[in-house]
Scaffold this motif. Sequence first.
Motif, PDB file in Angstrom:
ATOM      1  N   GLY A 127      -0.691  -2.347   1.925  1.00 28.50           N
ATOM      2  CA  GLY A 127      -1.758  -1.499   1.405  1.00 28.50           C
ATOM      3  C   GLY A 127      -2.421  -2.136   0.199  1.00 28.50           C
ATOM      4  O   GLY A 127      -1.934  -3.128  -0.348  1.00 28.50           O
ATOM      5  N   TYR A 128      -3.530  -1.540  -0.233  1.00 22.33           N
ATOM      6  CA  TYR A 128      -4.317  -2.122  -1.326  1.00 22.33           C
ATOM      7  C   TYR A 128      -3.530  -2.202  -2.629  1.00 22.33           C
ATOM      8  O   TYR A 128      -3.590  -3.205  -3.336  1.00 22.33           O
ATOM      9  CB  TYR A 128      -5.612  -1.309  -1.520  1.00 22.33           C
ATOM     10  CG  TYR A 128      -6.376  -1.096  -0.236  1.00 22.33           C
ATOM     11  CD1 TYR A 128      -6.805  -2.190   0.521  1.00 22.33           C
ATOM     12  CD2 TYR A 128      -6.652   0.179   0.237  1.00 22.33           C
ATOM     13  CE1 TYR A 128      -7.489  -2.004   1.708  1.00 22.33           C
ATOM     14  CE2 TYR A 128      -7.341   0.378   1.423  1.00 22.33           C
ATOM     15  CZ  TYR A 128      -7.759  -0.716   2.166  1.00 22.33           C
ATOM     16  OH  TYR A 128      -8.423  -0.542   3.343  1.00 22.33           O
ATOM     17  N   GLU A 129      -2.788  -1.146  -2.946  1.00 21.66           N
ATOM     18  CA  GLU A 129      -1.985  -1.155  -4.181  1.00 21.66           C
ATOM     19  C   GLU A 129      -0.875  -2.199  -4.095  1.00 21.66           C
ATOM     20  O   GLU A 129      -0.582  -2.877  -5.088  1.00 21.66           O
ATOM     21  CB  GLU A 129      -1.399   0.239  -4.442  1.00 21.66           C
ATOM     22  CG  GLU A 129      -2.449   1.272  -4.850  1.00 21.66           C
ATOM     23  CD  GLU A 129      -1.829   2.619  -5.171  1.00 21.66           C
ATOM     24  OE1 GLU A 129      -0.586   2.741  -5.125  1.00 21.66           O
ATOM     25  OE2 GLU A 129      -2.593   3.559  -5.473  1.00 21.66           O
ATOM     26  N   GLU A 130      -0.273  -2.317  -2.919  1.00 19.81           N
ATOM     27  CA  GLU A 130       0.769  -3.338  -2.726  1.00 19.81           C
ATOM     28  C   GLU A 130       0.216  -4.733  -2.975  1.00 19.81           C
ATOM     29  O   GLU A 130       0.851  -5.565  -3.631  1.00 19.81           O
ATOM     30  CB  GLU A 130       1.297  -3.277  -1.284  1.00 19.81           C
ATOM     31  CG  GLU A 130       2.445  -2.332  -1.060  1.00 19.81           C
ATOM     32  CD  GLU A 130       2.963  -2.435   0.359  1.00 19.81           C
ATOM     33  OE1 GLU A 130       4.156  -2.751   0.536  1.00 19.81           O
ATOM     34  OE2 GLU A 130       2.179  -2.209   1.296  1.00 19.81           O
ATOM     35  N   ILE A 131      -0.982  -4.980  -2.442  1.00 17.10           N
ATOM     36  CA  ILE A 131      -1.584  -6.313  -2.582  1.00 17.10           C
ATOM     37  C   ILE A 131      -1.840  -6.622  -4.055  1.00 17.10           C
ATOM     38  O   ILE A 131      -1.589  -7.740  -4.520  1.00 17.10           O
ATOM     39  CB  ILE A 131      -2.887  -6.414  -1.764  1.00 17.10           C
ATOM     40  CG1 ILE A 131      -2.575  -6.258  -0.266  1.00 17.10           C
ATOM     41  CG2 ILE A 131      -3.594  -7.757  -2.005  1.00 17.10           C
ATOM     42  CD1 ILE A 131      -3.801  -6.075   0.608  1.00 17.10           C
ATOM     43  N   GLU A 132      -2.321  -5.640  -4.807  1.00 15.35           N
ATOM     44  CA  GLU A 132      -2.547  -5.843  -6.240  1.00 15.35           C
ATOM     45  C   GLU A 132      -1.228  -6.165  -6.951  1.00 15.35           C
ATOM     46  O   GLU A 132      -1.182  -7.046  -7.815  1.00 15.35           O
ATOM     47  CB  GLU A 132      -3.198  -4.599  -6.851  1.00 15.35           C
ATOM     48  CG  GLU A 132      -4.659  -4.419  -6.442  1.00 15.35           C
ATOM     49  CD  GLU A 132      -5.369  -3.395  -7.311  1.00 15.35           C
ATOM     50  OE1 GLU A 132      -4.785  -2.947  -8.321  1.00 15.35           O
ATOM     51  OE2 GLU A 132      -6.520  -3.051  -6.983  1.00 15.35           O
ATOM     52  N   GLU A 133      -0.165  -5.453  -6.575  1.00 15.13           N
ATOM     53  CA  GLU A 133       1.159  -5.716  -7.179  1.00 15.13           C
ATOM     54  C   GLU A 133       1.633  -7.122  -6.829  1.00 15.13           C
ATOM     55  O   GLU A 133       2.215  -7.818  -7.671  1.00 15.13           O
ATOM     56  CB  GLU A 133       2.165  -4.674  -6.686  1.00 15.13           C
ATOM     57  CG  GLU A 133       1.935  -3.283  -7.266  1.00 15.13           C
ATOM     58  CD  GLU A 133       2.829  -2.229  -6.626  1.00 15.13           C
ATOM     59  OE1 GLU A 133       3.695  -2.613  -5.795  1.00 15.13           O
ATOM     60  OE2 GLU A 133       2.662  -1.036  -6.940  1.00 15.13           O
ATOM     61  N   TRP A 134       1.392  -7.548  -5.579  1.00 14.42           N
ATOM     62  CA  TRP A 134       1.810  -8.890  -5.149  1.00 14.42           C
ATOM     63  C   TRP A 134       1.082  -9.974  -5.930  1.00 14.42           C
ATOM     64  O   TRP A 134       1.667 -10.986  -6.299  1.00 14.42           O
ATOM     65  CB  TRP A 134       1.565  -9.078  -3.652  1.00 14.42           C
ATOM     66  CG  TRP A 134       2.457  -8.256  -2.768  1.00 14.42           C
ATOM     67  CD1 TRP A 134       3.678  -7.735  -3.090  1.00 14.42           C
ATOM     68  CD2 TRP A 134       2.200  -7.862  -1.414  1.00 14.42           C
ATOM     69  NE1 TRP A 134       4.199  -7.041  -2.031  1.00 14.42           N
ATOM     70  CE2 TRP A 134       3.325  -7.102  -0.984  1.00 14.42           C
ATOM     71  CE3 TRP A 134       1.146  -8.072  -0.527  1.00 14.42           C
ATOM     72  CZ2 TRP A 134       3.403  -6.563   0.305  1.00 14.42           C
ATOM     73  CZ3 TRP A 134       1.225  -7.536   0.754  1.00 14.42           C
ATOM     74  CH2 TRP A 134       2.343  -6.801   1.154  1.00 14.42           C
ATOM     75  N   ILE A 135      -0.216  -9.771  -6.171  1.00 20.47           N
ATOM     76  CA  ILE A 135      -0.978 -10.758  -6.944  1.00 20.47           C
ATOM     77  C   ILE A 135      -0.443 -10.806  -8.369  1.00 20.47           C
ATOM     78  O   ILE A 135      -0.219 -11.878  -8.935  1.00 20.47           O
ATOM     79  CB  ILE A 135      -2.486 -10.417  -6.947  1.00 20.47           C
ATOM     80  CG1 ILE A 135      -3.059 -10.426  -5.529  1.00 20.47           C
ATOM     81  CG2 ILE A 135      -3.263 -11.429  -7.811  1.00 20.47           C
ATOM     82  CD1 ILE A 135      -4.470  -9.863  -5.431  1.00 20.47           C
ATOM     83  N   ALA A 136      -0.247  -9.631  -8.964  1.00 23.43           N
ATOM     84  CA  ALA A 136       0.214  -9.551 -10.353  1.00 23.43           C
ATOM     85  C   ALA A 136       1.587 -10.199 -10.539  1.00 23.43           C
ATOM     86  O   ALA A 136       1.838 -10.874 -11.543  1.00 23.43           O
ATOM     87  CB  ALA A 136       0.251  -8.095 -10.808  1.00 23.43           C
ATOM     88  N   SER A 137       2.473 -10.008  -9.564  1.00 25.28           N
ATOM     89  CA  SER A 137       3.844 -10.531  -9.692  1.00 25.28           C
ATOM     90  C   SER A 137       3.961 -11.987  -9.267  1.00 25.28           C
ATOM     91  O   SER A 137       4.996 -12.616  -9.510  1.00 25.28           O
ATOM     92  CB  SER A 137       4.802  -9.686  -8.843  1.00 25.28           C
ATOM     93  OG  SER A 137       4.535  -9.855  -7.466  1.00 25.28           O
ATOM     94  N   GLY A 138       2.909 -12.515  -8.622  1.00 25.72           N
ATOM     95  CA  GLY A 138       2.981 -13.888  -8.140  1.00 25.72           C
ATOM     96  C   GLY A 138       3.594 -14.006  -6.759  1.00 25.72           C
ATOM     97  O   GLY A 138       3.834 -15.109  -6.268  1.00 25.72           O
ATOM     98  N   THR A 139       3.844 -12.868  -6.109  1.00 24.41           N
ATOM     99  CA  THR A 139       4.376 -12.897  -4.743  1.00 24.41           C
ATOM    100  C   THR A 139       3.383 -13.567  -3.804  1.00 24.41           C
ATOM    101  O   THR A 139       3.767 -14.277  -2.871  1.00 24.41           O
ATOM    102  CB  THR A 139       4.683 -11.468  -4.251  1.00 24.41           C
ATOM    103  OG1 THR A 139       5.612 -10.855  -5.145  1.00 24.41           O
ATOM    104  CG2 THR A 139       5.256 -11.477  -2.845  1.00 24.41           C
ATOM    105  N   VAL A 140       2.080 -13.307  -4.019  1.00 26.90           N
ATOM    106  CA  VAL A 140       1.040 -13.992  -3.255  1.00 26.90           C
ATOM    107  C   VAL A 140       0.124 -14.753  -4.210  1.00 26.90           C
ATOM    108  O   VAL A 140       0.013 -14.415  -5.394  1.00 26.90           O
ATOM    109  CB  VAL A 140       0.211 -13.013  -2.386  1.00 26.90           C
ATOM    110  CG1 VAL A 140       1.085 -12.288  -1.382  1.00 26.90           C
ATOM    111  CG2 VAL A 140      -0.566 -12.019  -3.251  1.00 26.90           C
ATOM    112  N   ASP A 141      -0.529 -15.783  -3.694  1.00 21.83           N
ATOM    113  CA  ASP A 141      -1.459 -16.578  -4.502  1.00 21.83           C
ATOM    114  C   ASP A 141      -2.851 -15.967  -4.514  1.00 21.83           C
ATOM    115  O   ASP A 141      -3.576 -16.051  -5.509  1.00 21.83           O
ATOM    116  CB  ASP A 141      -1.539 -18.006  -3.936  1.00 21.83           C
ATOM    117  CG  ASP A 141      -0.181 -18.667  -3.863  1.00 21.83           C
ATOM    118  OD1 ASP A 141       0.453 -18.825  -4.917  1.00 21.83           O
ATOM    119  OD2 ASP A 141       0.263 -19.026  -2.748  1.00 21.83           O
ATOM    120  N   VAL A 142      -3.211 -15.362  -3.390  1.00 21.57           N
ATOM    121  CA  VAL A 142      -4.550 -14.798  -3.205  1.00 21.57           C
ATOM    122  C   VAL A 142      -4.401 -13.500  -2.422  1.00 21.57           C
ATOM    123  O   VAL A 142      -3.538 -13.384  -1.555  1.00 21.57           O
ATOM    124  CB  VAL A 142      -5.457 -15.762  -2.396  1.00 21.57           C
ATOM    125  CG1 VAL A 142      -6.840 -15.172  -2.197  1.00 21.57           C
ATOM    126  CG2 VAL A 142      -5.564 -17.108  -3.075  1.00 21.57           C
TER     127      VAL A 142
END
Length: 286
Positions: A127-142
């Motif tokens: 979900g959108y909130e999950e993606i924002e959390e992933w970017i913030a934590s460095g789980t994803v690059d983009v």
Amino acid sequence: MTFQYKVFLTVVECGSFTKAGEKLGLTQSGVSHNIAKLESELGIVLLRRNRNGLSLTDAGERVMPHIRQIMHHAALLEQEAALIQGLEVGSIKVGTFSSFSSKVLPQLIHRFTESYPNIQLELYEGGYEEIEEWIASGTVDVGFLTQPSREFETVPLFQDELVVLMQENHRFHTKKMIEVDSLHDESFIMPKAGCDQLIKKLLKERGVKPHVVFEIGDNNTLISMVQEGLGVTIIPTLILPPQIPHTKVIPLETTVYREINMAFKSFKAASPSTKKWIEAVKDHLK
């Protein structure tokens, strides 16, 4: 120790030793051995094992950002060394939502892998909130988002028009456009997958209060309810399958869009492979 860091991060992301082992090509005992060795070398307990699975200890929470940074810089070093040798290698972790994954990503990935066959892509769908959390934590690059973010650098990609979806024999089915005012007291199925705030804002501005019979987060469920005549809905075009039996799609008289954006922490600090991906996406969707 770098490999043990990778094992640790993979265990946290997968939520289990077994799944992490499958991803890394290790046995469960191999994963356990690497985690035990890392905890021994650091002198702290990183993971808590219980009936509900795995969770980070307080110490694990504190060292996690540092381990992500170490792995990020290790990847930068490897890619920089490869560039010196004239090679373009690396891996990119991309956060995406379902409709973007199905409608836009396949062409993007095909083009990118043709140009950079040695750069690996790993997709994280949520979900959108999950993606924002992933970017913030460095789980994803983009990550791809449906609205600009003040927290990250963002690149607007395209506008996704919102349309009205109704059963094929609905009393509005002959209209060329749907007036927002006509939705007052109409049986309405409200999406919950991120665009609900945009829809609620539109309705509020026009003083329109539809009869909201359901609020649905799953797109397939939403469409099925419309097919059964349980109500009409406003939905982004990107979500719509190529054909939906027994329904009619009609544009709104007031054109409303949601903006699809690509987000990342910092282009300057991104790895060479991530920069290639960002530029490729911009070029493809310009």
